[in-house]
Design an enzyme around this catalytic site. Structure first.
Site, PDB file in Angstrom:
ATOM      1  N   TYR A 137       0.857  -1.193   0.000  1.00 52.86           N
ATOM      2  CA  TYR A 137       0.000   0.000   0.000  1.00 52.86           C
ATOM      3  C   TYR A 137       0.888   1.235   0.000  1.00 52.86           C
ATOM      4  CZ  TYR A 137      -3.756   3.112   1.828  1.00 52.86           C
ATOM      5  OH  TYR A 137      -4.660   4.118   2.041  1.00 52.86           O
ATOM      6  N   LYS A 165      -1.326  -1.495  -4.113  1.00 47.66           N
ATOM      7  CA  LYS A 165      -2.309  -0.419  -4.240  1.00 47.66           C
ATOM      8  C   LYS A 165      -1.544   0.892  -4.258  1.00 47.66           C
ATOM      9  CE  LYS A 165      -5.646   2.253  -1.599  1.00 47.66           C
ATOM     10  NZ  LYS A 165      -6.200   2.523  -0.253  1.00 47.66           N
ATOM     11  N   ILE A 211      -9.308   0.383  -4.715  1.00 52.02           N
ATOM     12  CA  ILE A 211      -9.771   0.473  -3.330  1.00 52.02           C
ATOM     13  C   ILE A 211     -10.289   1.895  -3.179  1.00 52.02           C
ATOM     14  CG2 ILE A 211      -9.096   0.363  -0.900  1.00 52.02           C
ATOM     15  CD1 ILE A 211      -7.069  -1.781  -1.662  1.00 52.02           C
TER      16      ILE A 211
END
Length: 302
Positions: A137, A165, A211
């Site tokens: 992330y 992500k 997301i």
């Protein structure tokens, strides 16, 4: 290792709170059902919108137990288990693994500056301590540390690191991640957009979803971006992705996750406020959010 495809629109679900800032477990269950009933493809506790940065370890366990129970296997669960130290990240990751989550989302360490080698060793050490798949992330504006595409490429060679992500807002960085992930020799590597505006473009470039914080406000609308894309209705998906811009324009009135939680509350859900001190929205911001919510409701967004 669990076999999980990282795909679709994953909601970084809000953490509902009571007036005393305790966790509102009953409302959390309602929000899990709301997301799934509206077609969301995964639930992600402790993202930025879930206020993972301000919850205690005990509170995180309570939230995760609740989400796992309420979800009951209907969609994959991504647990945000990153912390500043490698030690605490492993502790949180093992806790989530024991509760049976599908994926660990591990944010970069924050506050202290980390070299790319330090980030590589951090993630490698965590990956070796667990068996659950990991999605990296990257959100440098919040953490101060950015994962370069080169480091993503190195980490992708680790078996249970299966995706990344990117919330940098820099599309060239997403393209770099997609390119680096294609070098994974033992399986697929998935790239997800953490910027709601870039979801359709990430899909077109070879990514597999996003997301999306706005999914807390518009779960059906956000989920349909991916669904339309998979049906080959790319122009429709683009228009849907563009439709959230008026709401995103409200982010100028406060912290984005504060705006998202405020909007969800204004829709009539008992999610409470963000935990202090990150809970202020000026009156003009409240009025702007109300106006946008009304306009988008007329358009059928929900």
């Amino acid at each position: 290792m669990k076999q999980t495809e990282l795909k679709g629109i994953i909601c970084p679900i809000l953490t509902p709170m009571n007036a005393d800032e305790s966790i509102n477990v009953e409302e959390l269950r309602i929000q899990v059902d709301r997301m799934i009933d509206n077609g969301i493809h995964g639930i992600f506790p402790f993202g930025t919108n879930g206020e993972g940065y301000i919850l205690s370890a005990k509170e995180k366990q309570l939230v995760l137990e609740t989400v796992v129970d309420q979800c009951n296997g209907r969609v994959p669960i991504y647990a945000g288990t990153g912390a500043i130290s490698t030690k605490e990240t492993i502790e949180q990751s093992k806790m989530a693994q024991e509760l049976g989550v599908d994926v660990l989302s591990i944010i970069t360490p924050s506050f202290a500056a980390a070299s790319q080698e330090e980030l590589y060793v951090h993630y490698k050490t965590v990956a070796e301590a667990v068996e659950t798949p990991i999605v990296l992330y990257n959100i440098p504006a919040r953490t101060g540390n950015a994962l370069s595409p080169g480091t993503i490429g190195r980490l992708a060679e680790i078996e249970n690191i299966i995706g990344a992500k990117d919330s940098s807002g820099n599309f060239s960085n997403i393209l770099g991640y997609i390119g680096a992930g294609q070098k994974k020799t033992d399986g697929n590597f998935y790239t997800l957009s953490g910027n709601d505006q870039l979801i359709i473009w990430t899909l077109l470039a070879g990514g597999t979803g996003g997301i999306a914080g706005c999914a807390n406000v518009y779960p059906h609308t956000m989920a349909s971006i991916y669904d339309l894309f998979m049906e080959g209705k790319v122009e429709e998906a683009k228009k849907v992705n563009e439709s959230i811009q008026s709401f995103r324009d409200c982010f100028k009135y406060g912290n984005p996750n504060t705006i998202v939680k405020t909007a969800t509350r204004l829709l009539g859900y008992n999610v409470g406020s963000c935990r202090a001190p990150f809970n202020q929205v000026p009156e003009e911001g409240i009025e702007a959010i109300k106006r946008v919510l009304a306009e988008n409701k007329e358009k059928g967004m929900h």
